[in-house]
Design a protein around this motif. Structure first.
Motif, PDB file in Angstrom:
ATOM      1  N   LEU A 197     -11.373   0.871  10.177  1.00 60.53           N
ATOM      2  CA  LEU A 197     -10.070   1.412  10.579  1.00 60.53           C
ATOM      3  C   LEU A 197     -10.217   2.880  10.921  1.00 60.53           C
ATOM      4  O   LEU A 197     -11.132   3.552  10.472  1.00 60.53           O
ATOM      5  CB  LEU A 197      -9.073   1.312   9.411  1.00 60.53           C
ATOM      6  CG  LEU A 197      -8.779  -0.059   8.834  1.00 60.53           C
ATOM      7  CD1 LEU A 197      -7.868   0.096   7.617  1.00 60.53           C
ATOM      8  CD2 LEU A 197      -8.104  -0.907   9.889  1.00 60.53           C
ATOM      9  N   GLY A 232      -5.111   4.875   3.128  1.00 60.97           N
ATOM     10  CA  GLY A 232      -4.823   4.280   4.436  1.00 60.97           C
ATOM     11  C   GLY A 232      -5.318   2.842   4.530  1.00 60.97           C
ATOM     12  O   GLY A 232      -4.746   2.022   5.243  1.00 60.97           O
ATOM     13  N   LEU A 243      -2.903   0.555   2.284  1.00 66.59           N
ATOM     14  CA  LEU A 243      -1.600   0.321   2.908  1.00 66.59           C
ATOM     15  C   LEU A 243      -1.686  -0.721   4.021  1.00 66.59           C
ATOM     16  O   LEU A 243      -0.701  -1.349   4.350  1.00 66.59           O
ATOM     17  CB  LEU A 243      -1.036   1.632   3.466  1.00 66.59           C
ATOM     18  CG  LEU A 243      -0.766   2.731   2.431  1.00 66.59           C
ATOM     19  CD1 LEU A 243      -0.063   3.900   3.089  1.00 66.59           C
ATOM     20  CD2 LEU A 243       0.071   2.210   1.276  1.00 66.59           C
ATOM     21  N   ASN A 244      -2.864  -0.869   4.613  1.00 67.67           N
ATOM     22  CA  ASN A 244      -3.029  -1.851   5.683  1.00 67.67           C
ATOM     23  C   ASN A 244      -3.533  -3.202   5.172  1.00 67.67           C
ATOM     24  O   ASN A 244      -3.919  -4.049   5.979  1.00 67.67           O
ATOM     25  CB  ASN A 244      -3.999  -1.309   6.739  1.00 67.67           C
ATOM     26  CG  ASN A 244      -3.317  -0.335   7.683  1.00 67.67           C
ATOM     27  OD1 ASN A 244      -2.301  -0.667   8.300  1.00 67.67           O
ATOM     28  ND2 ASN A 244      -3.852   0.876   7.803  1.00 67.67           N
ATOM     29  N   LYS A 269      -2.257  -6.501   6.838  1.00 62.82           N
ATOM     30  CA  LYS A 269      -2.687  -6.682   8.224  1.00 62.82           C
ATOM     31  C   LYS A 269      -4.166  -7.025   8.286  1.00 62.82           C
ATOM     32  O   LYS A 269      -4.604  -7.806   9.121  1.00 62.82           O
ATOM     33  CB  LYS A 269      -2.419  -5.392   9.018  1.00 62.82           C
ATOM     34  CG  LYS A 269      -0.954  -5.062   9.157  1.00 62.82           C
ATOM     35  CD  LYS A 269      -0.741  -3.939  10.163  1.00 62.82           C
ATOM     36  CE  LYS A 269       0.738  -3.640  10.327  1.00 62.82           C
ATOM     37  NZ  LYS A 269       1.264  -2.784   9.234  1.00 62.82           N
ATOM     38  N   LEU A 270      -4.939  -6.414   7.403  1.00 61.08           N
ATOM     39  CA  LEU A 270      -6.375  -6.686   7.375  1.00 61.08           C
ATOM     40  C   LEU A 270      -6.645  -8.128   6.970  1.00 61.08           C
ATOM     41  O   LEU A 270      -7.469  -8.817   7.568  1.00 61.08           O
ATOM     42  CB  LEU A 270      -7.067  -5.729   6.393  1.00 61.08           C
ATOM     43  CG  LEU A 270      -7.176  -4.282   6.870  1.00 61.08           C
ATOM     44  CD1 LEU A 270      -7.520  -3.361   5.702  1.00 61.08           C
ATOM     45  CD2 LEU A 270      -8.212  -4.151   7.972  1.00 61.08           C
ATOM     46  N   LEU A 308       1.386  -7.303  -1.818  1.00 63.84           N
ATOM     47  CA  LEU A 308       0.018  -7.055  -1.363  1.00 63.84           C
ATOM     48  C   LEU A 308      -0.906  -7.966  -2.166  1.00 63.84           C
ATOM     49  O   LEU A 308      -1.556  -7.529  -3.108  1.00 63.84           O
ATOM     50  CB  LEU A 308      -0.342  -5.582  -1.555  1.00 63.84           C
ATOM     51  CG  LEU A 308       0.606  -4.601  -0.851  1.00 63.84           C
ATOM     52  CD1 LEU A 308       0.212  -3.166  -1.142  1.00 63.84           C
ATOM     53  CD2 LEU A 308       0.632  -4.844   0.650  1.00 63.84           C
ATOM     54  N   PHE A 335      -3.855  -6.334  15.830  1.00 66.93           N
ATOM     55  CA  PHE A 335      -4.158  -5.130  15.040  1.00 66.93           C
ATOM     56  C   PHE A 335      -5.084  -4.150  15.777  1.00 66.93           C
ATOM     57  O   PHE A 335      -6.005  -3.588  15.198  1.00 66.93           O
ATOM     58  CB  PHE A 335      -4.757  -5.522  13.684  1.00 66.93           C
ATOM     59  CG  PHE A 335      -4.642  -4.454  12.610  1.00 66.93           C
ATOM     60  CD1 PHE A 335      -3.925  -3.276  12.825  1.00 66.93           C
ATOM     61  CD2 PHE A 335      -5.255  -4.611  11.369  1.00 66.93           C
ATOM     62  CE1 PHE A 335      -3.824  -2.300  11.837  1.00 66.93           C
ATOM     63  CE2 PHE A 335      -5.165  -3.638  10.371  1.00 66.93           C
ATOM     64  CZ  PHE A 335      -4.448  -2.491  10.613  1.00 66.93           C
ATOM     65  N   ILE A 352       4.274   0.049   5.561  1.00 66.21           N
ATOM     66  CA  ILE A 352       5.010  -0.550   4.443  1.00 66.21           C
ATOM     67  C   ILE A 352       5.908   0.480   3.750  1.00 66.21           C
ATOM     68  O   ILE A 352       6.765   0.122   2.960  1.00 66.21           O
ATOM     69  CB  ILE A 352       4.082  -1.251   3.404  1.00 66.21           C
ATOM     70  CG1 ILE A 352       3.127  -0.269   2.740  1.00 66.21           C
ATOM     71  CG2 ILE A 352       3.308  -2.393   4.040  1.00 66.21           C
ATOM     72  CD1 ILE A 352       2.355  -0.901   1.568  1.00 66.21           C
ATOM     73  N   TYR A 357      -5.497   2.900  13.758  1.00 67.85           N
ATOM     74  CA  TYR A 357      -6.190   1.926  14.600  1.00 67.85           C
ATOM     75  C   TYR A 357      -6.781   0.854  13.705  1.00 67.85           C
ATOM     76  O   TYR A 357      -7.508   1.168  12.764  1.00 67.85           O
ATOM     77  CB  TYR A 357      -7.325   2.597  15.376  1.00 67.85           C
ATOM     78  CG  TYR A 357      -6.887   3.478  16.532  1.00 67.85           C
ATOM     79  CD1 TYR A 357      -5.543   3.672  16.829  1.00 67.85           C
ATOM     80  CD2 TYR A 357      -7.830   4.107  17.341  1.00 67.85           C
ATOM     81  CE1 TYR A 357      -5.150   4.464  17.890  1.00 67.85           C
ATOM     82  CE2 TYR A 357      -7.445   4.912  18.405  1.00 67.85           C
ATOM     83  CZ  TYR A 357      -6.103   5.084  18.672  1.00 67.85           C
ATOM     84  OH  TYR A 357      -5.725   5.877  19.725  1.00 67.85           O
ATOM     85  N   CYS A 414     -10.271   0.471  16.603  1.00 68.69           N
ATOM     86  CA  CYS A 414     -11.228   1.425  16.060  1.00 68.69           C
ATOM     87  C   CYS A 414     -12.601   1.239  16.700  1.00 68.69           C
ATOM     88  O   CYS A 414     -13.278   2.210  17.071  1.00 68.69           O
ATOM     89  CB  CYS A 414     -11.298   1.223  14.556  1.00 68.69           C
ATOM     90  SG  CYS A 414     -12.317   2.390  13.703  1.00 68.69           S
TER      91      CYS A 414
END
Lengths: 700, 700
Positions: free
Chosen positions: A112, A268, A271-272, A275-276, A446, B66, B74, B84, B89
């Protein structure tokens, strides 16, 4: 949550230099021998006599060759901020490239690029706003500011030294301890020969041993008891105050959105998480990674490149099922034999690490699980790949009181330098801490939902709600209250069931987004009890294993591990970078400025470009020897000399930096050899086996 | 210095989207045709029917896969900050890698890594503290903040639209203008059909044409005259105030060292000029480069990835002799035919760019010199290399009133998108501005000393000092005063000689580092007059040509230029990235989950790793077609299918993304073809010419 300060181990690797402090007594500075063979790894048998390491000489080389320089130098500089010049920058780019290939590509990680600007809320939740701080104290008269633990340590050391002088003792330990602070501006300017009573000496020694563990209040008490003030003026100091190490700023024009520069890249990634996981087709385990800058507003940074305010990190967050921390590729590293300075060894007051394979370490529960051990192995392999000396590497486990607030276990990859052992890589088990706190704060789940192969019958708390009663009592807050009850975890439901049993009601202030501050749910509105249930899906919050690399620190250690001087002329220094990471791979040296040589030079340039090997041309009028000496300092592993014989048969000479051995061959052969050695891991002897040795040119 | 605001062109590329405003009337949105062949550049003849571009569909794909996501999503997100994800990325890393090879390595530039934290002094000197600002106005009742020029523009456009409706006109121009703001949150919520008098309509049209040139005061006057307040509530607004766009912070614990996050990477390069020149063996010209993040605290960023608060830049500072801006490699680009929207064309109110070669452009003085033109050529070649559509590219010259305070000329590399023409690369001639101001401020000479081939006789001001008098009068300040006099430039000496002639003394407050605030040098202490002199060394401050790339903007444009849908099924979208920059190069697709296929899959993996080609395996149970469709969206150019025939002869199928053509060959042949096409520029037909066409598997 317990209050733990940054300086006592809040963050797993950047609270430098803890190890300097722990082990400085045992570290024998500047006496390690430098063997070229070990470092160069081009595989040449260059067993020249080792020379003594000289830090001043290295630093002067690094500045002179513009590996780095203080940022804003012509404005007087700002402490803790450095710029990387061309060779330092290229070295960093190459190391990052190796890192990306070694971790992101080879392990199929999800890289990321997340922002450095981070809003207050996020870092409040993660614990950094409250806990990411050091203790400072101020001289109210002069305005000078000291970092409390450093000051206490230095003053007490100076007094102990004075005591030893007064007692007429040879000043052994203090002299060694001092080495580590060579680069700090000394606060204590002169040592007074004052004898202390035996009791005080003992107390001082205990304080030094515990220096990393004190709270601000304790430091203040020590300062008061032993009358520690401004060591130069003698002025008294303010009591230690917390200083948060994050740079603060405002986002947007209103001034209402407070933000910080990230102190680590991890948040960071957390928080993702959702999505990951989706990007990874909901498969577990998986890892994300970020390479980028982070920031820490150190109180008074003073150890050159090792303690800076802006630095490059590379962090991995490996998300794993807490109930299964086996790793499918563990077998690939399990036979690596490494040095482990485990918690037990340290608690026994010893400093000799255990030597064993990763497999044994897991078996003996020295390393907790396969995944953690797998990453320790991969960390080691990465460091060796870029040229770190394996003999100056070890893993040290954090002591229980040293760990960050989020960590359940942590191993530091430490590199030995003239400053002592430096923590350069942290490998922490952050457990489910971060995902849990962010999830709780935002209300976003999460977690991972795993369909079970077979449904399971479990006894679980269940929350039954009498919906008809909710509307009339809670009105428009009713859906929120319902949702709150339904989203409680098993542990929370257990608590609530007890509360119901005791008080016949539930009282809570935790429901966000509603008008009422406190909500009271009568006992007849809700029934919480254990029930048998058939479960088809298992829901869990993953644990996180976090290998975290301080790239700048690794680079500094690599400088030390790669530096040596030619025994025949100690003014001739060499940086023996591995070809893979060397800033420039080849120096092109036409023997003279004669225009006739130009076509061959151009031809070599052309062919090097074709295979994308970074090179430089040095067609200055300096002697061949001088030009090579310059490039030895820059760590360029290969030299190609074009001479007048090259005009006859297009042959050129290849010189190897460490041994200064030379071979001769066609342009194509020579470039082929460079390529195989640089990018495909061939040793020198292997790479040039078909080329003739050459002894035509002297280097003088 | 004249006060020039950021919004009127202070910075050469990031004051987005000026061009949207200038040319939105002329831009026909969303009607350009997308030809696969042009974009894919794998060289396949895929002349499928073009489909209409649909921005919503692209953005939904980018978020779903993504490529990017709002940062801190969130937590509700922070406008202007984006993360990214893995494909975004990787795309960025690949583009940066191409950039580094194309510029730093091929041009032998000196890459630096300089800090983002920058002390106040530096940015005060560079002009950013005073000038890097936009105008904002505040609704004192609600606290809402507007960017003044955007507000005026929007309100006036809305009123003109209302007027046209009232007049019963077909609302042509306004409809087009509105497209550009699709992504901005509209401030004017409803259009009222109110007829304006003809005079006002004319005035409004003039205001819109000049909107980028107004000062804050002028914007305030317009707002007052036309009663422009908060468009929703009608509240009056505060007068426009300057809002500096730099993020401010404090460095160190005292709070006394104010700093900013850099708004551009250039300053760090200028400050290192002396070290760079020395590193380059004092040779001129040369270039430095920085790739890294910069920050701008936009008042209210609202154009997705095009206007963000934290962004990746790649900047080059090419230092050149102001008297010789020829470029030795100009011949390599001089025949490139490009589109130039010159200042003259724009002043004539036209929008059709001139088409000519770079050679012609220099000859006709459209581009001022060879060095500037050389970089325009290299910029173009870079953009084409990464897959930008040449038909949607042009260079636009800045208008005189649009340039940054430091620039003497500037060309923007603009890319056409559904938002209009977007400035993505700036190429400015910063003259000697920055080196001069920093040199003056710090007293460090930032100049080049060139030994002349032949000594030259010149008439120059000379400063003769009667040293015996200095000591007694100035005492310990004497050396500083002498040094100050001796370091004056010719222009300054001319001024001082005039002062001496007029007042028989020199009075100055400019001498730094001395006790006295003001120094008076009597006329008999010093003699300043023109003398003939033999000069052996020429001293000059270099000019700077600055190509500056907004990597994030280029990436967004690349998304638009690479996006299309399969005409047979418009739900099937494709991102036709060039293999060189594609996030992943190969998707490995075993036909089924059958364990028998695994050894072949492993073998392909192994061979791909050996040659370092990034790949992913998709062994999910989805159909082959679905798996490929997913990867078309991710822009993966190649697919390797392993089927049961692979077990017999180790042959596999290679699929090309854009044409969906397939060929069959041995693992080695297939990987060789991928490698040659991806990294060595071969076209598809060339790369697979020895492989058999394959029509075995359908994609459904």
């Amino acid at each position: 949550m317990q209050r733990i300060l940054a300086s006592t181990g809040l963050l797993n690797f950047c609270r430098f230099p803890k190890q300097v402090r722990y082990f400085s007594q045992h570290f024998k500075p500047q006496t390690h021998k430098v063997s070229v063979k070990r470092n160069s790894n081009i595989g040449l048998s260059v067993n020249k006599m080792a020379t003594k390491f000289n830090r001043e000489q290295l630093e002067s080389l690094l500045k002179h060759r513009f590996f780095f320089a203080p940022a804003f130098d012509i404005y007087g500089g700002v402490s803790g901020l450095y710029d990387y010049g061309p060779p330092g920058c290229a070295l960093q780019a190459n190391i990052v490239d190796v890192w990306r290939k070694h971790f992101v590509l080879e392990e199929d990680m999800l890289e990321l690029d997340t922002t450095m600007l981070t809003p207050y809320e996020v870092l409040k939740t993660s614990g950094h706003v409250d806990k990411f701080a050091d203790w400072m104290c101020r001289d109210l008269k002069s305005g000078e500011i000291f970092r409390a633990d450093h000051l206490v340590e230095e003053v007490i050391e100076a007094r102990l030294k004075g005591d030893r002088i007064a007692r007429g003792k040879k000043d052994e330990p203090a002299a060694k301890t001092d080495k580590k602070k060579k680069n700090r501006k000394k606060k204590v300017k002169e040592i007074k020969a004052v004898k202390l009573d035996d009791e005080t000496v003992k107390e001082f020694e205990i304080i030094l041993a515990k220096i990393d563990g004190y709270t601000g209040q304790q430091l203040g008490e020590i300062m008061e008891k032993y009358k520690i003030g401004n060591p130069v003026t003698g002025n008294p100091l303010e009591k230690p105050q917390e200083f948060n190490l994050m740079f603060q700023t405002n986002i947007g024009p209103s001034g209402q959105l407070k933000g910080y520069l990230r102190p680590e890249t991890a948040q960071g990634q957390f928080l993702n998480f959702e999505k990951l996981l989706e990007y990874n087709n909901e498969k577990m385990p998986f890892a994300s990674a970020v390479i980028g800058k982070s920031f820490r507003n150190e109180i008074s940074p003073r150890s050159g490149l090792l303690r800076v305010r802006e630095f490059m990190m590379a962090e991995i967050e490996h998300f794993v099922d807490p109930e299964n921390k086996a790793h499918p590729k563990f077998h690939t590293v399990k036979d690596l034999k490494l040095s482990f300075l485990s918690r037990e060894v340290q608690e026994a007051g010893k400093t000799e690490p255990l030597q064993m394979t990763l497999g044994e370490a897991v078996e003996k529960h020295i390393v907790e699980n396969e995944t953690l051990a797998y990453f320790l192995g991969r960390i080691y392999l990465f460091l060796i790949k870029i040229g770190i000396d394996p003999a100056r590497f070890r893993f040290r486990q954090h002591m229980a009181n040293e760990m960050a607030h989020y960590a359940s276990d942590c191993w530091d990859g430490e590199l030995k330098t003239s400053y002592g052992w430096i923590e350069c890589v942290g490998c922490a088990d952050r457990s489910a801490y971060d995902l849990t706190v962010h999830s709780r704060k935002t209300g976003e789940k999460l977690c991972v939902r795993q369909t079970l192969a077979e449904p399971k019958i479990v006894k679980e708390y269940d929350c039954e709600i009498d919906k008809r009663k909710f509307g009339p009592k809670f009105r428009k807050d009713s859906p929120k209250v319902t949702e709150w009850l339904q989203s409680r975890s098993q542990a929370e439901l257990e608590e609530l069931s007890k509360e119901l049993a005791e008080n016949q009601k539930i009282v809570t202030k935790d429901i966000s987004g509603i008008a009422a501050e406190e909500v009271e749910i009568p006992g007849d509105f809700v029934k919480i009890e254990k029930k048998k249930k058939t479960v088809h899906v298992r829901e869990y919050i993953p644990n996180v294993i976090e290998p975290s690399f301080g790239i700048g620190r690794i680079i500094y250690c690599l400088y030390e591990h790669s530096f040596w001087c030619r025994p025949e002329d100690t003014a001739r220094a060499v940086l023996s970078f591995k070809p893979l990471v060397a800033p420039t791979k080849v120096l092109l040296v036409p023997l003279s400025n004669n225009a006739k040589l130009q076509p061959v030079v151009k031809e070599v340039e052309q062919q090097l470009k074709q295979v994308q090997i970074p090179f430089k041309v040095d067609d200055s009028s300096a002697s061949i020897g001088k030009r090579y000496a310059r490039n030895d300092e820059l760590g360029t592993p290969f030299g190609i000399t074009i001479d007048f014989d090259s005009l006859k048969d297009q042959s050129v000479t290849l010189r190897e930096r460490d041994s200064t051995k030379q071979v001769r061959g066609s342009i194509k052969e020579i470039i082929g050899a460079i390529r195989n050695i640089t990018y495909f891991g061939e040793k020198w002897d292997e790479g040039v086996k078909n080329l003739k040795e050459f002894e035509g040119q002297s280097e003088d």
